[in-house]
Design a protein around this motif. Sequence first.
Motif, PDB file in Angstrom:
ATOM      1  N   VAL A  23       0.860  -1.188   0.000  1.00 13.22           N
ATOM      2  CA  VAL A  23       0.000   0.000   0.000  1.00 13.22           C
ATOM      3  C   VAL A  23       0.892   1.232   0.000  1.00 13.22           C
ATOM      4  O   VAL A  23       1.762   1.375   0.863  1.00 13.22           O
ATOM      5  CB  VAL A  23      -0.917   0.026   1.249  1.00 13.22           C
ATOM      6  CG1 VAL A  23      -1.802   1.259   1.229  1.00 13.22           C
ATOM      7  CG2 VAL A  23      -1.749  -1.242   1.341  1.00 13.22           C
ATOM      8  N   THR A  24       0.671   2.124  -0.984  1.00 14.86           N
ATOM      9  CA  THR A  24       1.441   3.366  -1.055  1.00 14.86           C
ATOM     10  C   THR A  24       0.494   4.543  -1.269  1.00 14.86           C
ATOM     11  O   THR A  24      -0.551   4.396  -1.903  1.00 14.86           O
ATOM     12  CB  THR A  24       2.471   3.336  -2.207  1.00 14.86           C
ATOM     13  OG1 THR A  24       1.807   3.001  -3.422  1.00 14.86           O
ATOM     14  CG2 THR A  24       3.564   2.322  -1.944  1.00 14.86           C
ATOM     15  N   PRO A  25       0.847   5.715  -0.721  1.00 16.63           N
ATOM     16  CA  PRO A  25       0.003   6.899  -0.919  1.00 16.63           C
ATOM     17  C   PRO A  25       0.133   7.414  -2.344  1.00 16.63           C
ATOM     18  O   PRO A  25       1.167   7.245  -2.992  1.00 16.63           O
ATOM     19  CB  PRO A  25       0.554   7.902   0.091  1.00 16.63           C
ATOM     20  CG  PRO A  25       1.963   7.482   0.330  1.00 16.63           C
ATOM     21  CD  PRO A  25       2.009   5.989   0.122  1.00 16.63           C
ATOM     22  N   LEU A  26      -0.929   8.041  -2.835  1.00 16.36           N
ATOM     23  CA  LEU A  26      -0.938   8.652  -4.158  1.00 16.36           C
ATOM     24  C   LEU A  26      -1.040  10.171  -4.044  1.00 16.36           C
ATOM     25  O   LEU A  26      -1.771  10.678  -3.191  1.00 16.36           O
ATOM     26  CB  LEU A  26      -2.135   8.154  -4.970  1.00 16.36           C
ATOM     27  CG  LEU A  26      -2.079   6.714  -5.454  1.00 16.36           C
ATOM     28  CD1 LEU A  26      -3.411   6.310  -6.075  1.00 16.36           C
ATOM     29  CD2 LEU A  26      -0.962   6.540  -6.470  1.00 16.36           C
ATOM     30  N   SER A  27      -0.322  10.853  -4.892  1.00 18.07           N
ATOM     31  CA  SER A  27      -0.403  12.300  -5.065  1.00 18.07           C
ATOM     32  C   SER A  27      -0.193  13.030  -3.746  1.00 18.07           C
ATOM     33  O   SER A  27       0.874  12.938  -3.165  1.00 18.07           O
ATOM     34  CB  SER A  27      -1.719  12.682  -5.731  1.00 18.07           C
ATOM     35  OG  SER A  27      -1.700  14.022  -6.146  1.00 18.07           O
ATOM     36  N   THR A  28      -1.213  13.715  -3.226  1.00 18.45           N
ATOM     37  CA  THR A  28      -1.043  14.559  -2.044  1.00 18.45           C
ATOM     38  C   THR A  28      -1.214  13.815  -0.719  1.00 18.45           C
ATOM     39  O   THR A  28      -1.066  14.409   0.345  1.00 18.45           O
ATOM     40  CB  THR A  28      -2.026  15.749  -2.080  1.00 18.45           C
ATOM     41  OG1 THR A  28      -3.359  15.239  -2.161  1.00 18.45           O
ATOM     42  CG2 THR A  28      -1.747  16.653  -3.266  1.00 18.45           C
ATOM     43  N   ALA A  29      -1.522  12.519  -0.765  1.00 19.86           N
ATOM     44  CA  ALA A  29      -1.589  11.728   0.475  1.00 19.86           C
ATOM     45  C   ALA A  29      -0.167  11.514   0.988  1.00 19.86           C
ATOM     46  O   ALA A  29       0.782  11.399   0.213  1.00 19.86           O
ATOM     47  CB  ALA A  29      -2.266  10.387   0.221  1.00 19.86           C
ATOM     48  N   VAL A  30      -0.013  11.474   2.306  1.00 26.03           N
ATOM     49  CA  VAL A  30       1.303  11.298   2.924  1.00 26.03           C
ATOM     50  C   VAL A  30       1.221  10.174   3.950  1.00 26.03           C
ATOM     51  O   VAL A  30       0.294  10.123   4.761  1.00 26.03           O
ATOM     52  CB  VAL A  30       1.764  12.605   3.618  1.00 26.03           C
ATOM     53  CG1 VAL A  30       3.080  12.404   4.346  1.00 26.03           C
ATOM     54  CG2 VAL A  30       1.871  13.737   2.618  1.00 26.03           C
ATOM     55  N   SER A  31       2.201   9.274   3.896  1.00 23.52           N
ATOM     56  CA  SER A  31       2.248   8.162   4.844  1.00 23.52           C
ATOM     57  C   SER A  31       3.473   8.298   5.742  1.00 23.52           C
ATOM     58  O   SER A  31       4.568   8.610   5.268  1.00 23.52           O
ATOM     59  CB  SER A  31       2.319   6.831   4.079  1.00 23.52           C
ATOM     60  OG  SER A  31       2.383   5.751   4.981  1.00 23.52           O
ATOM     61  N   THR A  32       3.271   8.090   7.042  1.00 21.09           N
ATOM     62  CA  THR A  32       4.363   8.073   8.004  1.00 21.09           C
ATOM     63  C   THR A  32       4.195   6.829   8.886  1.00 21.09           C
ATOM     64  O   THR A  32       3.111   6.245   8.943  1.00 21.09           O
ATOM     65  CB  THR A  32       4.358   9.328   8.904  1.00 21.09           C
ATOM     66  OG1 THR A  32       3.096   9.411   9.571  1.00 21.09           O
ATOM     67  CG2 THR A  32       4.580  10.585   8.087  1.00 21.09           C
ATOM     68  N   ALA A  33       5.257   6.439   9.550  1.00 17.37           N
ATOM     69  CA  ALA A  33       5.187   5.293  10.457  1.00 17.37           C
ATOM     70  C   ALA A  33       4.580   5.746  11.779  1.00 17.37           C
ATOM     71  O   ALA A  33       5.028   6.713  12.378  1.00 17.37           O
ATOM     72  CB  ALA A  33       6.570   4.706  10.685  1.00 17.37           C
ATOM     73  N   GLY A  34       3.544   5.038  12.205  1.00 15.94           N
ATOM     74  CA  GLY A  34       2.895   5.338  13.472  1.00 15.94           C
ATOM     75  C   GLY A  34       3.352   4.374  14.547  1.00 15.94           C
ATOM     76  O   GLY A  34       4.325   3.634  14.360  1.00 15.94           O
ATOM     77  N   PRO A  35       2.646   4.347  15.678  1.00 15.81           N
ATOM     78  CA  PRO A  35       2.991   3.437  16.763  1.00 15.81           C
ATOM     79  C   PRO A  35       3.031   1.991  16.288  1.00 15.81           C
ATOM     80  O   PRO A  35       2.164   1.539  15.541  1.00 15.81           O
ATOM     81  CB  PRO A  35       1.853   3.644  17.772  1.00 15.81           C
ATOM     82  CG  PRO A  35       1.321   5.010  17.460  1.00 15.81           C
ATOM     83  CD  PRO A  35       1.496   5.173  15.980  1.00 15.81           C
ATOM     84  N   GLY A  36       4.084   1.286  16.672  1.00 18.39           N
ATOM     85  CA  GLY A  36       4.220  -0.111  16.289  1.00 18.39           C
ATOM     86  C   GLY A  36       4.507  -0.305  14.811  1.00 18.39           C
ATOM     87  O   GLY A  36       4.378  -1.407  14.285  1.00 18.39           O
ATOM     88  N   GLY A  37       4.902   0.778  14.117  1.00 17.31           N
ATOM     89  CA  GLY A  37       5.199   0.679  12.700  1.00 17.31           C
ATOM     90  C   GLY A  37       3.976   0.678  11.793  1.00 17.31           C
ATOM     91  O   GLY A  37       4.100   0.520  10.584  1.00 17.31           O
ATOM     92  N   ILE A  38       2.790   0.858  12.384  1.00 13.40           N
ATOM     93  CA  ILE A  38       1.559   0.898  11.587  1.00 13.40           C
ATOM     94  C   ILE A  38       1.557   2.187  10.766  1.00 13.40           C
ATOM     95  O   ILE A  38       1.730   3.275  11.315  1.00 13.40           O
ATOM     96  CB  ILE A  38       0.307   0.843  12.494  1.00 13.40           C
ATOM     97  CG1 ILE A  38       0.260  -0.459  13.285  1.00 13.40           C
ATOM     98  CG2 ILE A  38      -0.972   1.055  11.689  1.00 13.40           C
ATOM     99  CD1 ILE A  38       0.120  -1.703  12.448  1.00 13.40           C
ATOM    100  N   PRO A  39       1.352   2.093   9.438  1.00 12.35           N
ATOM    101  CA  PRO A  39       1.319   3.311   8.627  1.00 12.35           C
ATOM    102  C   PRO A  39       0.146   4.220   9.013  1.00 12.35           C
ATOM    103  O   PRO A  39      -0.960   3.750   9.254  1.00 12.35           O
ATOM    104  CB  PRO A  39       1.134   2.788   7.203  1.00 12.35           C
ATOM    105  CG  PRO A  39       1.521   1.363   7.245  1.00 12.35           C
ATOM    106  CD  PRO A  39       1.210   0.891   8.629  1.00 12.35           C
ATOM    107  N   VAL A  40       0.428   5.506   9.053  1.00 12.90           N
ATOM    108  CA  VAL A  40      -0.580   6.532   9.279  1.00 12.90           C
ATOM    109  C   VAL A  40      -0.593   7.407   8.027  1.00 12.90           C
ATOM    110  O   VAL A  40       0.437   7.967   7.651  1.00 12.90           O
ATOM    111  CB  VAL A  40      -0.253   7.380  10.528  1.00 12.90           C
ATOM    112  CG1 VAL A  40      -1.254   8.503  10.708  1.00 12.90           C
ATOM    113  CG2 VAL A  40      -0.187   6.499  11.765  1.00 12.90           C
ATOM    114  N   VAL A  41      -1.751   7.479   7.354  1.00  9.27           N
ATOM    115  CA  VAL A  41      -1.849   8.226   6.104  1.00  9.27           C
ATOM    116  C   VAL A  41      -2.745   9.439   6.313  1.00  9.27           C
ATOM    117  O   VAL A  41      -3.812   9.337   6.920  1.00  9.27           O
ATOM    118  CB  VAL A  41      -2.416   7.348   4.965  1.00  9.27           C
ATOM    119  CG1 VAL A  41      -2.459   8.129   3.662  1.00  9.27           C
ATOM    120  CG2 VAL A  41      -1.584   6.086   4.797  1.00  9.27           C
ATOM    121  N   THR A  42      -2.291  10.591   5.819  1.00  9.51           N
ATOM    122  CA  THR A  42      -3.103  11.801   5.869  1.00  9.51           C
ATOM    123  C   THR A  42      -3.543  12.162   4.449  1.00  9.51           C
ATOM    124  O   THR A  42      -2.775  12.053   3.498  1.00  9.51           O
ATOM    125  CB  THR A  42      -2.345  12.984   6.493  1.00  9.51           C
ATOM    126  OG1 THR A  42      -1.140  13.205   5.769  1.00  9.51           O
ATOM    127  CG2 THR A  42      -2.031  12.727   7.954  1.00  9.51           C
TER     128      THR A  42
END
Length: 133
Positions: A23-42
């Motif tokens: 799973v990867t973000p597209l265009s203006t979505a941004v993904s960062t590593a959250g607690p426990g390495g779970i991706p957090v997408v804005t």
Amino acid sequence: MVGGVTTVNLVSAPTLTGAGVTVTPLSTAVSTAGPGGIPVVTFPIRGGDLSASFAGTTVHNGSGLRLTTSTGTVSLTNFLIDAASLTLSGGVAFGTTTLSNVALFNLSTNGNATSPIDLKLTVTAAGTATTAV
């Protein structure tokens, strides 16, 4: 309503990764590593009309997620959250096929103050994803 972001914890990411889905973000979505390495997408909010009691809609045009396997790719884009129907709909693209306004997720509340909304893939979206990849 323009400005701000909707933040989603991709708690299903380990399951998807185990199934061979990236799973990867597209265009203006941004993904960062959250607690426990779970991706957090804005996802930037591009419009809508949402009241203080969260009634109405939120528009996220211009961003999305790409789901990739060894056999194909599905792009989910231009999300619209409809608080009245408790659905998140958007565009779906795979191969040469593009679909608009597909009900992707059902929304439900879970009582968690930090992340109060759960997303559950709809039967329609699951069928489309299975066909695409």
